[in-house]
Design an enzyme around this catalytic site. Structure first.
Site, PDB file in Angstrom:
ATOM      1  CB  THR A 102      -4.718   5.033  -5.448  1.00 48.70           C
ATOM      2  OG1 THR A 102      -5.619   5.535  -4.456  1.00 48.70           O
ATOM      3  CG2 THR A 102      -4.309   6.151  -6.368  1.00 48.70           C
TER       4      THR A 102
ATOM      5  CB  CYS B 151      -9.594   4.705   0.010  1.00 50.28           C
ATOM      6  SG  CYS B 151      -7.975   5.163   0.676  1.00 50.28           S
TER       7      CYS B 151
ATOM      8  CB  CYS C  17      -3.023   0.582  -2.702  1.00 52.40           C
ATOM      9  SG  CYS C  17      -3.022   2.313  -3.172  1.00 52.40           S
TER      10      CYS C  17
ATOM     11  CD  GLU D  50      -0.220   7.061   5.503  1.00 56.30           C
ATOM     12  OE1 GLU D  50       0.954   7.164   5.845  1.00 56.30           O
ATOM     13  OE2 GLU D  50      -0.752   5.962   5.218  1.00 56.30           O
TER      14      GLU D  50
ATOM     15  CG  HIS E 221      -5.242   5.141   4.032  1.00 54.78           C
ATOM     16  ND1 HIS E 221      -4.693   4.591   2.910  1.00 54.78           N
ATOM     17  CD2 HIS E 221      -4.201   5.645   4.756  1.00 54.78           C
ATOM     18  CE1 HIS E 221      -3.374   4.755   2.939  1.00 54.78           C
ATOM     19  NE2 HIS E 221      -3.050   5.387   4.052  1.00 54.78           N
TER      20      HIS E 221
ATOM     21  CG  ASP F  63      -1.851   1.247   1.219  1.00 51.11           C
ATOM     22  OD1 ASP F  63      -2.395   1.572   0.145  1.00 51.11           O
ATOM     23  OD2 ASP F  63      -2.019   1.885   2.265  1.00 51.11           O
ATOM     24  CB  SER F  64       0.152   4.762  -0.864  1.00 52.51           C
ATOM     25  OG  SER F  64      -0.997   4.894  -0.048  1.00 52.51           O
TER      26      SER F  64
HETATM   27  N1  DGL Z   1      -4.945   3.351   0.558  1.00 51.63           N
HETATM   28  C1  DGL Z   1      -4.898   3.677  -0.817  1.00 51.63           C
HETATM   29  C2  DGL Z   1      -6.161   3.348  -1.552  1.00 51.63           C
HETATM   30  O1  DGL Z   1      -6.772   2.344  -1.218  1.00 51.63           O
HETATM   31  C3  DGL Z   1      -4.246   4.965  -1.245  1.00 51.63           C
HETATM   32  C4  DGL Z   1      -4.375   6.156  -0.420  1.00 51.63           C
HETATM   33  C5  DGL Z   1      -3.445   7.235  -0.898  1.00 51.63           C
HETATM   34  O2  DGL Z   1      -2.220   7.026  -0.820  1.00 51.63           O
HETATM   35  O3  DGL Z   1      -3.937   8.262  -1.356  1.00 51.63           O
HETATM   36  O4  DGL Z   1      -6.552   4.021  -2.459  1.00 51.63           O
END
Ligand code: DGL
Length: 276
Positions: free
Chosen positions: A71, A188, A69, A154, A190, A6-7
């Protein structure tokens, strides 16, 4: 080992669910925290960063990597599958989280009106509506970008009063756009860390809305995948371990990840700035 990328910290919500469902395997988690968020970055950059991290996990011995992730799944998965894997090693596999998330939606929604909460990048890619309409063209999809939610997670501010404001703001926007939504997808990884606040706000609005977290769906889908692909399953070692890598300092990652995973985390720092 199974790689989970993941990011930043969001993929931990997926890792947690996968480990609960499939505790026997060894996992390598990679959080590109130093370069998060990805959601506001260009497709080219998300692709470059994602492949760099997946490549790192391959070099560490993973034959299978999950892009935990949305994205990266929206903006990089197909190109990695179609270009990089052929050159690197066609036997390796990279899987995303969008397909497993949408498969049950037609059964879950009664009104046929579905809301997708996601990063700007995922919304702009239209990956969710495209995939959903392949399965169920009659569903009405409304998307809402929630750019403040990833930074809140974050920075460990997802339980703060400030988070209430931004939860309310984006839910208000999507529910005004389509008041008939009865199913909201947290698109997402997060966002599950904001789940309680999201549920509270929906309750305050006296709405009956199902909120979908991806973790369990991705875990079940991975289980099914490994069952259908014994040639991949046999490459996965089974000592029930989990190792963490981050592009941030290990100390910062450990402190934050500990609160999400409810266990002590000892991450290793990865630096590959010189390769950029
Ligand atoms: N957690 C990620 C997602 O599911 C990316 C969040 C990010 O880095 O903007 O999209």
């Amino acid at each position: 080992m199974i790689g989970v990328f993941d990011s930043g910290l969001g993929g931990l919500s997926i890792l947690k669910a996968i480990r609960k469902q499939l505790p026997q395997y060894d996992y390598l988690y990679f959080g590109d925290n130093a370069r998060a968020p990805y959601g506001t970055r260009s497709p080219e950059l998300v692709y470059r960063y994602t492949w760099q991290c997946v490549h790192y996990l391959f070099e560490k011995g993973c034959h299978l990597v999950i892009l935990a992730c949305n994205t990266a799944s929206a903006k990089a998965l197909r190109d990695i599958q179609q270009n990089e894997l052929l050159q690197y090693d066609p036997k390796r596999r990279v899987l995303g989280v969008i397909r497993p998330t949408i498969e049950q939606l037609p059964q879950i929604s009664h009104t046929g009106h579905i809301g997708i909460l996601a990063t700007e990048g995922t919304v702009r890619s239209n990956a969710f509506p495209i995939e959903i309409h392949k399965l169920a063209p009659e569903l009405k999809i409304t998307q809402q970008a929630c750019p403040m939610w990833v930074p809140l997670v974050e920075n460990n501010e997802h339980n703060s009063k400030g988070a209430d404001f931004f939860v309310k703001k984006y839910l208000q926007e999507i529910l005004v756009s389509d008041p008939d939504i009865d199913t909201l997808v947290l698109g997402c990884t997060h966002y599950p860390f904001l789940y309680d606040k999201i549920k509270n706000e929906i309750q305050n609005r006296q709405k009956n809305i199902t909120v979908i977290k991806q973790g369990e769906m991705v875990a079940l889908s991975l289980q099914d995948y490994l069952h259908r692909h014994p040639e991949i399953e046999t490459t996965c070692t089974k000592n029930a371990t989990c190792t963490y890598f981050t592009t941030e300092t290990a100390k910062s990652f450990n402190e934050k990840a500990k609160t999400f995973m409810n266990e002590q985390i000892y991450a290793e720092n990865v630096e590959f700035w010189h390769d950029l």
